[in-house]
Design a protein around this motif. Structure first.
Motif, PDB file in Angstrom:
ATOM      1  N   LYS A   2       0.964  -1.128   0.074  1.00  9.83           N
ATOM      2  CA  LYS A   2       0.131   0.080   0.122  1.00  9.83           C
ATOM      3  C   LYS A   2       0.842   1.163  -0.036  1.00  9.83           C
ATOM      4  O   LYS A   2       1.887   1.044   0.431  1.00  9.83           O
ATOM      5  N   ALA A   3       0.352   2.106  -0.558  1.00 14.50           N
ATOM      6  CA  ALA A   3       1.158   3.506  -0.793  1.00 14.50           C
ATOM      7  C   ALA A   3      -0.010   4.877  -1.142  1.00 14.50           C
ATOM      8  O   ALA A   3      -0.777   4.320  -1.598  1.00 14.50           O
ATOM      9  N   GLY A  55      -0.093   8.506 -10.209  1.00 11.24           N
ATOM     10  CA  GLY A  55       0.323   7.314  -9.487  1.00 11.24           C
ATOM     11  C   GLY A  55       1.467   7.277  -8.787  1.00 11.24           C
ATOM     12  O   GLY A  55       1.844   6.482  -8.098  1.00 11.24           O
ATOM     13  N   PHE A  56       2.446   8.555  -8.873  1.00 14.16           N
ATOM     14  CA  PHE A  56       3.457   8.780  -7.949  1.00 14.16           C
ATOM     15  C   PHE A  56       3.515   8.569  -6.634  1.00 14.16           C
ATOM     16  O   PHE A  56       2.525   9.213  -5.917  1.00 14.16           O
ATOM     17  N   ILE A  57       4.356   7.818  -5.998  1.00 15.11           N
ATOM     18  CA  ILE A  57       4.426   7.792  -4.536  1.00 15.11           C
ATOM     19  C   ILE A  57       4.951   9.091  -3.906  1.00 15.11           C
ATOM     20  O   ILE A  57       6.129   9.570  -4.083  1.00 15.11           O
ATOM     21  N   SER A 120       8.474  14.532  -6.810  1.00 22.97           N
ATOM     22  CA  SER A 120       7.968  14.663  -8.443  1.00 22.97           C
ATOM     23  C   SER A 120       9.425  14.145  -9.258  1.00 22.97           C
ATOM     24  O   SER A 120      10.381  13.927  -8.570  1.00 22.97           O
ATOM     25  N   GLU A 121       9.047  14.055 -10.447  1.00 22.22           N
ATOM     26  CA  GLU A 121       9.977  13.620 -11.407  1.00 22.22           C
ATOM     27  C   GLU A 121      11.293  15.102 -11.644  1.00 22.22           C
ATOM     28  O   GLU A 121      12.395  14.525 -11.804  1.00 22.22           O
ATOM     29  N   LEU A 122      10.762  16.176 -11.112  1.00 18.34           N
ATOM     30  CA  LEU A 122      11.763  17.163 -11.326  1.00 18.34           C
ATOM     31  C   LEU A 122      12.651  17.069 -10.262  1.00 18.34           C
ATOM     32  O   LEU A 122      13.777  17.325 -10.522  1.00 18.34           O
ATOM     33  N   TYR A 126      12.294   9.778  -7.594  1.00 20.18           N
ATOM     34  CA  TYR A 126      12.348   8.774  -6.540  1.00 20.18           C
ATOM     35  C   TYR A 126      10.974   8.759  -5.837  1.00 20.18           C
ATOM     36  O   TYR A 126      10.378   9.344  -5.346  1.00 20.18           O
ATOM     37  N   ASP A 127      10.500   7.195  -5.839  1.00 13.47           N
ATOM     38  CA  ASP A 127       9.435   6.954  -4.869  1.00 13.47           C
ATOM     39  C   ASP A 127       9.409   7.377  -3.553  1.00 13.47           C
ATOM     40  O   ASP A 127      10.665   7.136  -2.858  1.00 13.47           O
TER      41      ASP A 127
END
Length: 376
Positions: A2-3, A55-57, A120-122, A126-127
């Motif tokens: 779960k996240a 969906g980003f954790i 974020s991707e920026l 990293y999750d």
């Protein structure tokens, strides 16, 4: 596992996602025992930070027990209890070697600044740690073991807000006898007030517009409190009651401050990075020759920034992302000695499964929420 995942503006959901795996030989996998929501996470869900995929954790304040280690990990073994600082840092680039851990040159392929967990991707993609498990890169560098006789709640904030608040006070040069103004009474602001007391400040003025947070500051931190909504010009009022201004003003608000109508329009059009109300108060409340230390997050560029006000009065501006690694050991030592305690800011303990509700409480400041600790 779960996240808590980003599903769009103002929308987070607890979802079942794939468990993290060892990707590099110096990774570890941590089974999370406690995590929390940071004010900076609200920037993500409000759309202030770009490159947030669905969906980003989320999450950069987490701790737990080492579940698995890569082949090159020599600092930890399975079963070790650790806290994980929010900056991702390699430990060997010029910036890491000079203590600027948050500016690591090797931890973020997507931008010039260093990587941050769950941001974020920026910031590296990293999750994050609002999950049951977390992959931690460069594990020989960042995480720290914590003693079994300390509770999660005593050490969890070493991941971000304890070093960030300490650094903000140190960066401001707070010393014995100073008058200090702290803008913001959220978690970082409240801890900043504690550190200012620890450093020997003679007078501390806490500014916010949320009454229950001001009451908490007054009760636990031995400070004067001001609700900025009670004054036409809070900065000028502070200058008046301090007979010329504070020695140090610490901005723990950043772009989350109250926005004017023009700022709201400009922010929507992406020509303004958010509110600058806190930095404007700081420009008026600091004395000539004083220091403004900024730990609140600011984004993009700002119109009508009060640069001239700082220049004309010989103000020192210091700011940035806290190099947390530099402060972990010294703060942990203070906690071990019972010389510093941050647990009073915890107002809610909830299950990770209730993450959506926890975000609503924290974001909307419901039920006198200051800080939520989540348990997977």
């Amino acid at each position: 596992m779960k996240a808590i995942t980003f599903q769009g503006i103002k929308n987070v959901e607890v979802r079942n996602v794939e468990d993290p795996k060892i990707m590099k030989n110096d990774d570890i996998i941590v089974k999370i025992t406690s995590t929390t929501i940071c004010g900076s996470d609200l920037h993500l869900i409000r759309g202030s930070i770009p490159k947030m995929p669905t969906g980003f954790i989320i999450g950069h304040e987490a701790m737990g027990v080492v579940e698995e280690t890569g082949k090159e990990v020599n600092k930890f073994k399975k079963g070790d209890r650790v806290i994980v600082p929010f900056p991702v840092a390699c430990g060997y680039c010029w910036y890491c070697e000079h203590g600027l851990w948050s500016q690591c040159d090797n931890s973020n392929d997507h931008g010039e600044v260093g990587g941050i967990l769950g941001y974020s991707e920026l910031m590296g993609g990293y999750d994050g740690g609002q999950a049951e498990y977390l992959r931690v890169p460069y594990a020989n560098v960042g995480p720290r073991k914590v003693p079994e006789d300390l509770t999660d709640e005593q050490v969890l904030f070493l991941t971000d807000i304890l070093p960030t608040s300490y650094w903000g006070v140190e960066n401001g040069g707070v010393k014995k006898g100073d008058t200090v103004v702290v803008l913001g009474c959220g978690p970082v602001g409240l801890l900043t007030q504690k550190w200012a007391n620890y450093m020997g400040a003679d007078r501390i003025i806490a500014v916010d517009n949320i009454d229950y947070r001001l009451e908490h500051a007054k009760k636990f931190n031995n400070v004067e409190v001001l609700n900025f909504e009670d004054y036409d010009n809070t900065g000028e009022y502070i200058k008046e009651i301090t007979h010329g201004g504070a020695d140090v003003v610490i901005d723990c608000v950043g772009m989350d401050g109250e926005m004017s109508i023009i700022e709201k329009i400009e922010s929507k059009l992406k020509i303004q990075g958010g509110s600058k109300s806190a930095i404007e108060i700081a420009s008026q409340a600091v004395r000539k020759g004083g220091t403004v230390s900024v730990v609140g997050v600011y984004g993009a560029r700002y119109n009508n920034f009060p640069f001239g006000d700082f220049f004309s009065r010989n103000i020192t501006l210091k700011m940035g992302q806290c190099p947390a690694h530099s402060y972990l050991d010294r703060i942990l030592d203070l906690i071990k000695k019972k010389e510093f305690d941050a647990t009073d800011i915890i107002t809610h303990k909830m299950s990770l499964s209730d993450g959506k509700k926890a975000y609503e409480l924290f974001d909307q400041k419901l039920d006198h929420c200051i800080k939520v600790v989540l348990k997977p």
